[in-house]
Design a protein around this motif. Structure first.
Motif, PDB file in Angstrom:
ATOM      1  N   THR A 173       0.840  -1.195   0.000  1.00 27.25           N
ATOM      2  CA  THR A 173       0.000   0.000   0.000  1.00 27.25           C
ATOM      3  C   THR A 173       0.875   1.244   0.000  1.00 27.25           C
ATOM      4  OG1 THR A 173      -0.099  -0.048   2.409  1.00 27.25           O
ATOM      5  CG2 THR A 173      -1.865  -1.149   1.216  1.00 27.25           C
ATOM      6  N   GLY A 174       0.507   2.209  -0.797  1.00 30.13           N
ATOM      7  CA  GLY A 174       1.200   3.486  -0.838  1.00 30.13           C
ATOM      8  C   GLY A 174       0.274   4.594  -0.405  1.00 30.13           C
ATOM      9  N   PRO A 175       0.749   5.817  -0.411  1.00 38.50           N
ATOM     10  CA  PRO A 175      -0.120   6.946  -0.038  1.00 38.50           C
ATOM     11  C   PRO A 175      -1.262   7.110  -1.036  1.00 38.50           C
ATOM     12  CG  PRO A 175       1.950   7.724  -0.974  1.00 38.50           C
ATOM     13  CD  PRO A 175       2.112   6.256  -0.782  1.00 38.50           C
ATOM     14  N   VAL A 176      -2.416   7.485  -0.514  1.00 43.65           N
ATOM     15  CA  VAL A 176      -3.593   7.672  -1.362  1.00 43.65           C
ATOM     16  C   VAL A 176      -3.461   8.993  -2.117  1.00 43.65           C
ATOM     17  CG1 VAL A 176      -6.096   7.865  -1.398  1.00 43.65           C
ATOM     18  CG2 VAL A 176      -4.989   6.348   0.239  1.00 43.65           C
ATOM     19  N   ASP A 177      -3.718   8.959  -3.398  1.00 43.70           N
ATOM     20  CA  ASP A 177      -3.646  10.152  -4.237  1.00 43.70           C
ATOM     21  C   ASP A 177      -4.917  10.981  -4.028  1.00 43.70           C
ATOM     22  OD1 ASP A 177      -3.464  12.058  -6.288  1.00 43.70           O
ATOM     23  OD2 ASP A 177      -2.373  10.666  -7.571  1.00 43.70           O
ATOM     24  N   PRO A 178      -4.797  12.258  -3.695  1.00 45.44           N
ATOM     25  CA  PRO A 178      -6.012  13.076  -3.514  1.00 45.44           C
ATOM     26  C   PRO A 178      -6.889  13.137  -4.751  1.00 45.44           C
ATOM     27  CG  PRO A 178      -4.069  14.212  -2.662  1.00 45.44           C
ATOM     28  CD  PRO A 178      -3.567  13.015  -3.397  1.00 45.44           C
ATOM     29  N   ARG A 179      -6.312  12.961  -5.924  1.00 43.32           N
ATOM     30  CA  ARG A 179      -7.107  13.016  -7.151  1.00 43.32           C
ATOM     31  C   ARG A 179      -8.118  11.886  -7.237  1.00 43.32           C
ATOM     32  NH1 ARG A 179      -1.734  13.782 -10.701  1.00 43.32           N
ATOM     33  NH2 ARG A 179      -1.099  12.283  -9.074  1.00 43.32           N
ATOM     34  N   GLU A 180      -7.896  10.800  -6.486  1.00 39.16           N
ATOM     35  CA  GLU A 180      -8.837   9.689  -6.507  1.00 39.16           C
ATOM     36  C   GLU A 180     -10.188  10.073  -5.894  1.00 39.16           C
ATOM     37  OE1 GLU A 180      -8.440   6.731  -7.841  1.00 39.16           O
ATOM     38  OE2 GLU A 180      -6.382   7.074  -8.520  1.00 39.16           O
ATOM     39  N   TYR A 181     -10.184  11.064  -5.010  1.00 41.89           N
ATOM     40  CA  TYR A 181     -11.418  11.452  -4.327  1.00 41.89           C
ATOM     41  C   TYR A 181     -12.221  12.498  -5.095  1.00 41.89           C
ATOM     42  CZ  TYR A 181      -9.395   9.192  -0.196  1.00 41.89           C
ATOM     43  OH  TYR A 181      -8.855   8.294   0.683  1.00 41.89           O
ATOM     44  N   LEU A 182     -11.597  13.173  -6.031  1.00 45.46           N
ATOM     45  CA  LEU A 182     -12.245  14.326  -6.659  1.00 45.46           C
ATOM     46  C   LEU A 182     -13.552  13.987  -7.375  1.00 45.46           C
ATOM     47  CD1 LEU A 182      -9.115  16.262  -7.991  1.00 45.46           C
ATOM     48  CD2 LEU A 182     -10.554  16.808  -6.025  1.00 45.46           C
ATOM     49  N   PRO A 183     -13.625  12.928  -8.218  1.00 50.98           N
ATOM     50  CA  PRO A 183     -14.914  12.673  -8.899  1.00 50.98           C
ATOM     51  C   PRO A 183     -16.064  12.433  -7.935  1.00 50.98           C
ATOM     52  CG  PRO A 183     -13.121  11.435  -9.935  1.00 50.98           C
ATOM     53  CD  PRO A 183     -12.561  12.000  -8.668  1.00 50.98           C
ATOM     54  N   ARG A 184     -15.811  11.694  -6.848  1.00 47.61           N
ATOM     55  CA  ARG A 184     -16.883  11.399  -5.901  1.00 47.61           C
ATOM     56  C   ARG A 184     -17.306  12.646  -5.148  1.00 47.61           C
ATOM     57  NH1 ARG A 184     -16.322   8.440  -1.016  1.00 47.61           N
ATOM     58  NH2 ARG A 184     -14.176   8.015  -1.590  1.00 47.61           N
ATOM     59  N   TYR A 185     -16.352  13.450  -4.729  1.00 44.81           N
ATOM     60  CA  TYR A 185     -16.698  14.678  -4.004  1.00 44.81           C
ATOM     61  C   TYR A 185     -17.369  15.691  -4.931  1.00 44.81           C
ATOM     62  CZ  TYR A 185     -13.663  12.905  -0.293  1.00 44.81           C
ATOM     63  OH  TYR A 185     -13.092  12.146   0.702  1.00 44.81           O
ATOM     64  N   ALA A 186     -16.917  15.799  -6.176  1.00 43.89           N
ATOM     65  CA  ALA A 186     -17.540  16.734  -7.113  1.00 43.89           C
ATOM     66  C   ALA A 186     -18.985  16.346  -7.391  1.00 43.89           C
ATOM     67  CB  ALA A 186     -16.741  16.777  -8.416  1.00 43.89           C
ATOM     68  N   THR A 187     -19.250  15.050  -7.468  1.00 40.76           N
ATOM     69  CA  THR A 187     -20.625  14.592  -7.661  1.00 40.76           C
ATOM     70  C   THR A 187     -21.482  14.907  -6.438  1.00 40.76           C
ATOM     71  OG1 THR A 187     -19.851  12.813  -9.112  1.00 40.76           O
ATOM     72  CG2 THR A 187     -22.059  12.590  -8.166  1.00 40.76           C
ATOM     73  N   ALA A 188     -20.922  14.695  -5.254  1.00 38.12           N
ATOM     74  CA  ALA A 188     -21.679  14.984  -4.032  1.00 38.12           C
ATOM     75  C   ALA A 188     -21.981  16.470  -3.898  1.00 38.12           C
ATOM     76  CB  ALA A 188     -20.902  14.488  -2.815  1.00 38.12           C
ATOM     77  N   LEU A 189     -21.083  17.316  -4.375  1.00 40.77           N
ATOM     78  CA  LEU A 189     -21.280  18.768  -4.291  1.00 40.77           C
ATOM     79  C   LEU A 189     -21.998  19.328  -5.506  1.00 40.77           C
ATOM     80  CD1 LEU A 189     -17.762  19.750  -2.881  1.00 40.77           C
ATOM     81  CD2 LEU A 189     -19.932  19.738  -1.636  1.00 40.77           C
ATOM     82  N   ASP A 190     -22.298  18.486  -6.491  1.00 42.51           N
ATOM     83  CA  ASP A 190     -23.004  18.902  -7.713  1.00 42.51           C
ATOM     84  C   ASP A 190     -22.246  20.025  -8.422  1.00 42.51           C
ATOM     85  OD1 ASP A 190     -24.956  18.768  -9.627  1.00 42.51           O
ATOM     86  OD2 ASP A 190     -26.344  20.101  -8.577  1.00 42.51           O
ATOM     87  N   LEU A 191     -20.944  19.818  -8.594  1.00 38.71           N
ATOM     88  CA  LEU A 191     -20.103  20.791  -9.270  1.00 38.71           C
ATOM     89  C   LEU A 191     -19.934  20.415 -10.740  1.00 38.71           C
ATOM     90  CD1 LEU A 191     -17.316  21.284  -6.574  1.00 38.71           C
ATOM     91  CD2 LEU A 191     -19.234  22.806  -7.088  1.00 38.71           C
ATOM     92  N   PRO A 192     -19.798  21.385 -11.620  1.00 37.84           N
ATOM     93  CA  PRO A 192     -19.651  21.070 -13.046  1.00 37.84           C
ATOM     94  C   PRO A 192     -18.304  20.431 -13.358  1.00 37.84           C
ATOM     95  CG  PRO A 192     -19.425  23.433 -12.667  1.00 37.84           C
ATOM     96  CD  PRO A 192     -19.856  22.841 -11.366  1.00 37.84           C
ATOM     97  N   GLN A 193     -18.213  19.890 -14.582  1.00 40.87           N
ATOM     98  CA  GLN A 193     -17.020  19.163 -14.990  1.00 40.87           C
ATOM     99  C   GLN A 193     -15.787  20.062 -15.030  1.00 40.87           C
ATOM    100  OE1 GLN A 193     -16.986  15.842 -15.542  1.00 40.87           O
ATOM    101  NE2 GLN A 193     -14.778  15.894 -15.797  1.00 40.87           N
ATOM    102  N   ARG A 194     -15.961  21.331 -15.420  1.00 43.24           N
ATOM    103  CA  ARG A 194     -14.798  22.218 -15.519  1.00 43.24           C
ATOM    104  C   ARG A 194     -14.205  22.493 -14.142  1.00 43.24           C
ATOM    105  NH1 ARG A 194     -16.590  27.650 -14.728  1.00 43.24           N
ATOM    106  NH2 ARG A 194     -18.861  27.773 -14.469  1.00 43.24           N
TER     107      ARG A 194
END
Length: 316
Positions: A198-219
């Motif tokens: 196991t290595g450190p978790v990349d913060p970019r892995e969380y972005l799609p899920r959080y953006a969907t939860a916050l209803d933010l646009p793709q840009r």
């Protein structure tokens, strides 16, 4: 059956069963002896049942799915002594499928793993790998004095970490029957004694899920990905909570685009405190190695593209 003319007399070749026969001289020109029908036969009266195999092998069962059961469906009515004897056979057969305490623990833990994986909508490959990891922990005698529920949840979390899937401890503990402390203790034992890659978790892995939860646009998500990339490449994300870094990048991207997203909203989506989000965007403003060139334009809604300082006590 590839020719329609007899090679001997030039007569007409006609199919006859699985052979091609010349209608004039009777020469067998070709034959096809392959039986393309089903390989099973039914010796019972009534429609034939084409079910001749069981379910495929799976690592999510303690016996790989090879066990059998004595069912209840039957056209024959059993009465009296014979019905009691069949019920006793069914009970003893079920007991024989789980003969030892080790098998009983596996049945319970694998059931919990399947439940957690289903609640988190994870793929079947995660389920099978988590069951294999639990079995490895059992072989190394890591379960003594620890809860089965904690190891089942830890196996799912460890598998997600190995496969680089963004699932936090809190998210898994929320659907598991173990609390966060039991999960962390079991995961530490797995990571320490089994040497998980196991290595450190990349913060970019969380972005799609959080953006969907916050209803933010793709840009906004794309801009947050650029910010997270800079944070990772510069070393800022090292030692930081990846969920907090991802939430801070999303908040920054939303501010630049004029989207409706407050610190509290981003913190709630990432399950961190607003202070953690605030530290991330302040770091982007104060550190030169976190600056991104080419973002000096003004957005379409009139909000300046640069990161603006906000008072630490601001509510958003």
């Amino acid at each position: 059956m590839g020719t329609s003319v007899c090679p001997e007399c030039d007569g007409t070749v006609r199919p006859d069963g699985d052979e091609s026969v010349c209608s004039d001289c009777g020469l067998i020109v070709d034959s096809d002896r392959v039986d393309r029908g089903p390989e099973w036969r039914s010796f019972e009266d009534g429609p034939a049942d084409g079910k001749r195999t069981g379910a495929p092998l799976t690592r999510s069962r303690h016996d790989r799915g090879l066990s059998t059961t004595i069912g209840h469906e039957s056209n024959t009515r059993l009465t009296g002594r014979k019905r009691r004897r069949v019920a006793r056979m069914r009970r003893e057969h079920a007991r024989a499928n789980i003969a030892t305490k080790r098998d009983r623990n596996q049945v319970y833990a694998f059931t919990e793993i399947r439940r957690v994986v289903g609640a988190l909508s994870l793929p079947e490959s995660i389920r099978d790998q988590a069951c294999t990891l639990f079995e490895s922990a059992q072989n190394e005698d890591l379960l003594k004095g620890r809860s089965l529920e904690g190891f089942a949840a830890a196996a799912v979390y460890a598998t997600c970490r190995v496969r680089s899937l963004s699932r936090t401890v809190d998210a898994i503990a929320a659907v598991a029957r173990a609390d966060e402390r039991e999960l962390r203790v079991a995961y530490d034992a797995l990571n320490r004694d089994l040497g998980l890659p196991t290595g450190p978790v990349d913060p970019r892995e969380y972005l799609p899920r959080y953006a969907t939860a916050l209803d933010l646009p793709q840009r906004v998500e794309g801009r947050a990905t650029d910010l997270a990339t800079v944070a990772v490449d510069s070393g800022y994300a090292t030692g930081k909570n990846p969920s907090g870094v991802a939430a801070g990048c999303l908040y920054l991207a939303a501010r630049e685009a004029g989207a409706d997203c407050t610190q509290a909203d981003a913190a709630e989506a990432a399950d961190v405190s607003p202070v953690t989000v605030r530290h991330t965007y302040q770091a982007f403003e104060e550190r030169e190695d976190l600056s991104i060139e080419g973002d000096d334009e003004t957005g379409t809604d009139g909000v300046d593209g640069g990161v603006r300082r906000e008072d630490a006590a601001a509510t958003h």
